[in-house]
Enzyme design. Structure first.
Site, PDB file in Angstrom:
ATOM      1  N   GLU A  30       0.727  -1.072  -0.166  1.00 50.79           N
ATOM      2  CA  GLU A  30       0.216   0.052  -0.009  1.00 50.79           C
ATOM      3  C   GLU A  30       0.855   1.359  -0.102  1.00 50.79           C
ATOM      4  O   GLU A  30       2.082   1.236   0.076  1.00 50.79           O
ATOM      5  CB  GLU A  30      -1.027  -0.200   1.211  1.00 50.79           C
ATOM      6  CG  GLU A  30      -0.136   0.243   2.530  1.00 50.79           C
ATOM      7  CD  GLU A  30      -1.005   0.821   3.378  1.00 50.79           C
ATOM      8  OE1 GLU A  30      -1.355   1.772   3.328  1.00 50.79           O
ATOM      9  OE2 GLU A  30      -1.122   0.289   4.693  1.00 50.79           O
ATOM     10  N   LYS A  91      -5.519  10.839   0.341  1.00 50.14           N
ATOM     11  CA  LYS A  91      -5.648   9.406   1.215  1.00 50.14           C
ATOM     12  C   LYS A  91      -6.641   8.678   0.436  1.00 50.14           C
ATOM     13  O   LYS A  91      -7.811   9.199   0.526  1.00 50.14           O
ATOM     14  CB  LYS A  91      -5.718   9.642   2.600  1.00 50.14           C
ATOM     15  CG  LYS A  91      -6.190   8.305   3.333  1.00 50.14           C
ATOM     16  CD  LYS A  91      -6.093   8.561   4.707  1.00 50.14           C
ATOM     17  CE  LYS A  91      -6.784   7.312   5.654  1.00 50.14           C
ATOM     18  NZ  LYS A  91      -6.944   7.564   6.959  1.00 50.14           N
ATOM     19  N   VAL A 111      -5.475   0.317   2.760  1.00 47.31           N
ATOM     20  CA  VAL A 111      -5.345  -1.083   2.646  1.00 47.31           C
ATOM     21  C   VAL A 111      -6.708  -1.612   1.546  1.00 47.31           C
ATOM     22  O   VAL A 111      -6.656  -2.321   0.770  1.00 47.31           O
ATOM     23  CB  VAL A 111      -5.728  -1.769   3.936  1.00 47.31           C
ATOM     24  CG1 VAL A 111      -6.407  -3.174   3.660  1.00 47.31           C
ATOM     25  CG2 VAL A 111      -4.466  -1.682   4.511  1.00 47.31           C
ATOM     26  N   ASP A 143     -16.869   5.830  13.478  1.00 45.76           N
ATOM     27  CA  ASP A 143     -15.559   5.695  12.721  1.00 45.76           C
ATOM     28  C   ASP A 143     -15.282   4.147  12.451  1.00 45.76           C
ATOM     29  O   ASP A 143     -14.707   3.680  13.507  1.00 45.76           O
ATOM     30  CB  ASP A 143     -14.677   6.666  13.570  1.00 45.76           C
ATOM     31  CG  ASP A 143     -13.210   6.600  12.548  1.00 45.76           C
ATOM     32  OD1 ASP A 143     -13.110   6.074  11.605  1.00 45.76           O
ATOM     33  OD2 ASP A 143     -12.501   7.705  12.908  1.00 45.76           O
ATOM     34  N   SER A 145     -13.766   1.810   9.754  1.00 49.23           N
ATOM     35  CA  SER A 145     -12.545   1.938   8.529  1.00 49.23           C
ATOM     36  C   SER A 145     -13.204   1.129   7.303  1.00 49.23           C
ATOM     37  O   SER A 145     -13.779  -0.031   7.505  1.00 49.23           O
ATOM     38  CB  SER A 145     -10.967   1.558   8.862  1.00 49.23           C
ATOM     39  OG  SER A 145     -10.755   1.152   7.525  1.00 49.23           O
ATOM     40  N   ALA A 146     -13.267   1.520   6.102  1.00 52.14           N
ATOM     41  CA  ALA A 146     -13.798   0.935   5.066  1.00 52.14           C
ATOM     42  C   ALA A 146     -12.795  -0.262   4.538  1.00 52.14           C
ATOM     43  O   ALA A 146     -13.337  -1.172   3.747  1.00 52.14           O
ATOM     44  CB  ALA A 146     -13.677   1.930   3.713  1.00 52.14           C
ATOM     45  N   ASP A 147     -11.880  -0.574   5.210  1.00 48.05           N
ATOM     46  CA  ASP A 147     -10.997  -1.757   5.009  1.00 48.05           C
ATOM     47  C   ASP A 147     -11.607  -2.852   5.516  1.00 48.05           C
ATOM     48  O   ASP A 147     -11.300  -3.896   4.636  1.00 48.05           O
ATOM     49  CB  ASP A 147      -9.623  -1.439   5.996  1.00 48.05           C
ATOM     50  CG  ASP A 147      -8.509  -0.487   5.334  1.00 48.05           C
ATOM     51  OD1 ASP A 147      -8.901   0.176   4.663  1.00 48.05           O
ATOM     52  OD2 ASP A 147      -7.787  -0.298   6.380  1.00 48.05           O
ATOM     53  N   LYS A 164      -4.396  -1.812  14.409  1.00 51.10           N
ATOM     54  CA  LYS A 164      -3.559  -1.023  15.108  1.00 51.10           C
ATOM     55  C   LYS A 164      -4.100  -0.800  16.667  1.00 51.10           C
ATOM     56  O   LYS A 164      -5.596  -0.805  16.757  1.00 51.10           O
ATOM     57  CB  LYS A 164      -3.551   0.381  14.657  1.00 51.10           C
ATOM     58  CG  LYS A 164      -2.490   0.622  13.696  1.00 51.10           C
ATOM     59  CD  LYS A 164      -2.584   1.562  12.901  1.00 51.10           C
ATOM     60  CE  LYS A 164      -3.955   1.709  11.907  1.00 51.10           C
ATOM     61  NZ  LYS A 164      -4.060   2.536  10.655  1.00 51.10           N
TER      62      LYS A 164
HETATM   63  N1  PSU Z   1      -1.211   1.457   9.593  1.00 50.09           N
HETATM   64  C1  PSU Z   1      -0.174   2.177   9.710  1.00 50.09           C
HETATM   65  N2  PSU Z   1      -0.066   3.381   9.090  1.00 50.09           N
HETATM   66  C2  PSU Z   1      -1.075   3.785   8.218  1.00 50.09           C
HETATM   67  C3  PSU Z   1      -2.177   2.942   8.108  1.00 50.09           C
HETATM   68  C4  PSU Z   1      -2.209   1.931   8.610  1.00 50.09           C
HETATM   69  O1  PSU Z   1       0.772   1.540  10.322  1.00 50.09           O
HETATM   70  O2  PSU Z   1      -0.627   4.870   7.477  1.00 50.09           O
HETATM   71  C5  PSU Z   1      -3.196   3.437   6.935  1.00 50.09           C
HETATM   72  C6  PSU Z   1      -3.565   2.285   6.105  1.00 50.09           C
HETATM   73  O3  PSU Z   1      -3.375   2.595   4.575  1.00 50.09           O
HETATM   74  C7  PSU Z   1      -5.005   1.910   6.391  1.00 50.09           C
HETATM   75  C8  PSU Z   1      -5.537   3.264   6.848  1.00 50.09           C
HETATM   76  O4  PSU Z   1      -5.757   1.415   5.370  1.00 50.09           O
HETATM   77  O5  PSU Z   1      -4.523   3.786   7.668  1.00 50.09           O
HETATM   78  C9  PSU Z   1      -6.807   3.274   7.607  1.00 50.09           C
HETATM   79  O6  PSU Z   1      -7.311   4.631   7.483  1.00 50.09           O
HETATM   80  P1  PSU Z   1      -8.940   4.837   7.976  1.00 50.09           P
HETATM   81  O7  PSU Z   1      -8.880   4.365   9.395  1.00 50.09           O
HETATM   82  O8  PSU Z   1      -9.083   6.140   7.763  1.00 50.09           O
HETATM   83  O9  PSU Z   1      -9.513   3.864   7.013  1.00 50.09           O
HETATM   84 MN    MN Z   2     -12.091   6.392   9.872  1.00 50.56          MN
END
Ligand code: PSU
Ligand code: MN
Length: 307
Positions: A30, A91, A111, A143, A145-147, A164
């Site tokens: 990614e 992003k 992701v 909140d 994530s779309a992941d 995380k």
């Molecule tokens: N883990 C990390 N650093 C990052 C991310 C994850 O250590 O930058 C990123 C990944 O690209 C993941 C995104 O898909 O954060 C998730 O963001 P959000 O929670 O806004 O969906």
């Molecule tokens: Mn989010």
């Protein structure tokens, strides 16, 4: 491999195209971790090292990003460094991937968006650091994530160090279970928590070899089950920061995010940057070590899939 309608929008780097045509192992990477996850120059060094690790394992790395509106599957070293230096990258997740392409923008793929690019190109193994998930306080912030949705729908194996620890791991596991996403801890009975090898949460599934993971994924496909799966690979012991040490830093970062009313896409980058400062860079060293560790395992899974 690329669907006809997408061909004019996607650039597959030559080494990646050659490896796919010859059915050699390829590992997707990614780029939000480059554009929003780490500061320059550590982001660029990390990305170069991770590609070198995948090559040393006999696989071909394919870092995915959008550059000037082109969906790139594999970057040249120059493209990678330019992306790592730019402060203006978007992003990109599923919602905005096509926006960036249609508006000729540049962005790091999360992701979710990296899974989409990988699947378009026919790549089935992808290494990252940590996936996005259900944030602490999601019962009020919503909140999530779309992941997680992407893991449910797109057939790619995502090798991570778990969710995380800034997330609510319990709720993240619940959503993954509801969406029928297999979560496999590698060589461990407990879910890793990114910077830490262990969390209080038992692993939903456990496998101990890359071959077994490859066979599981193939069997899902054979049964027509579709969707992706999450592999959770604990950070090597010499690089871990124990969970009780991280807890205070995470709570402080969380409070700062709430006080500053950070929301939407900005939440994850804000928390990561704050934790980096609070730990004096130690969290970044661990983050780099775990991505490298995941790249190695992903290359071995990719080799097991083609071997
Ligand atoms: N883990 C990390 N650093 C990052 C991310 C994850 O250590 O930058 C990123 C990944 O690209 C993941 C995104 O898909 O954060 C998730 O963001 P959000 O929670 O806004 O969906
Ligand atoms: Mn989010």
């Amino acid at each position: 491999m690329i669907p006809h309608s997408a061909q004019a929008l996607v650039d597959i780097a030559q080494p990646v195209a050659d490896a796919l045509a010859a059915r050699k192992p390829v590992v997707a990477l990614e780029s939000t971790i480059i554009t929003h996850g780490m500061p320059y120059p550590q982001n660029d060094e990390m990305a170069a090292n991770v590609e070198a690790i995948i090559e040393a394992e006999g696989a071909v790395p394919a870092t995915i990003a959008v550059i000037d509106g082109r969906l790139k599957i594999g970057l040249t070293p120059q493209e990678r460094t330019t992306l790592a230096r730019t402060g203006e990258a978007m992003k990109l997740s599923r919602a905005d991937l096509a926006f960036a392409v249609s508006q000729r923008r540049t962005g790091g793929t999360t992701v979710a968006a990296t899974m989409i690019g990988a699947a378009l190109a026919g790549i089935t193994v992808f290494a990252t650091g940590g996936i996005g998930g259900v944030h602490k306080g999601a019962e009020t912030s919503f909140d999530i994530s779309a992941d997680l949705d992407e893991l449910a729908r797109t057939p790619v194996i995502v090798v991570s160090a778990g969710a995380k620890a800034i997330l609510d791991i319990d709720k993240t596991l619940e959503v993954l279970e509801s969406r029928s996403v297999p979560v496999v801890a590698y060589g461990s009975d407990t879910m890793p928590a990114f910077w830490s090898r262990r969390s209080p949460h038992p692993a939903p599934l456990r496998l101990d070899t890359p071959e077994a993971i490859a066979r599981f994924f193939k069997t899902r496909g054979a049964l027509g089950l579709g969707g992706g799966m999450l592999v959770a690979n604990p950070v090597p012991a010499e690089h871990e920061i124990p969970a009780d040490e991280m807890a205070g830093f995470i709570a402080a970062a969380q409070e700062a995010a709430e006080a500053e009313r950070v929301s939407g896409k900005a939440v994850t980058p804000f928390l990561l940057e704050r934790i980096l400062k609070l730990t004096d860079g130690r969290s970044l060293a661990t983050n780099i070590a775990l991505v490298e560790n995941n790249a190695r395992l992903a290359a071995r899974i990719a080799a097991a899939r083609t071997g």
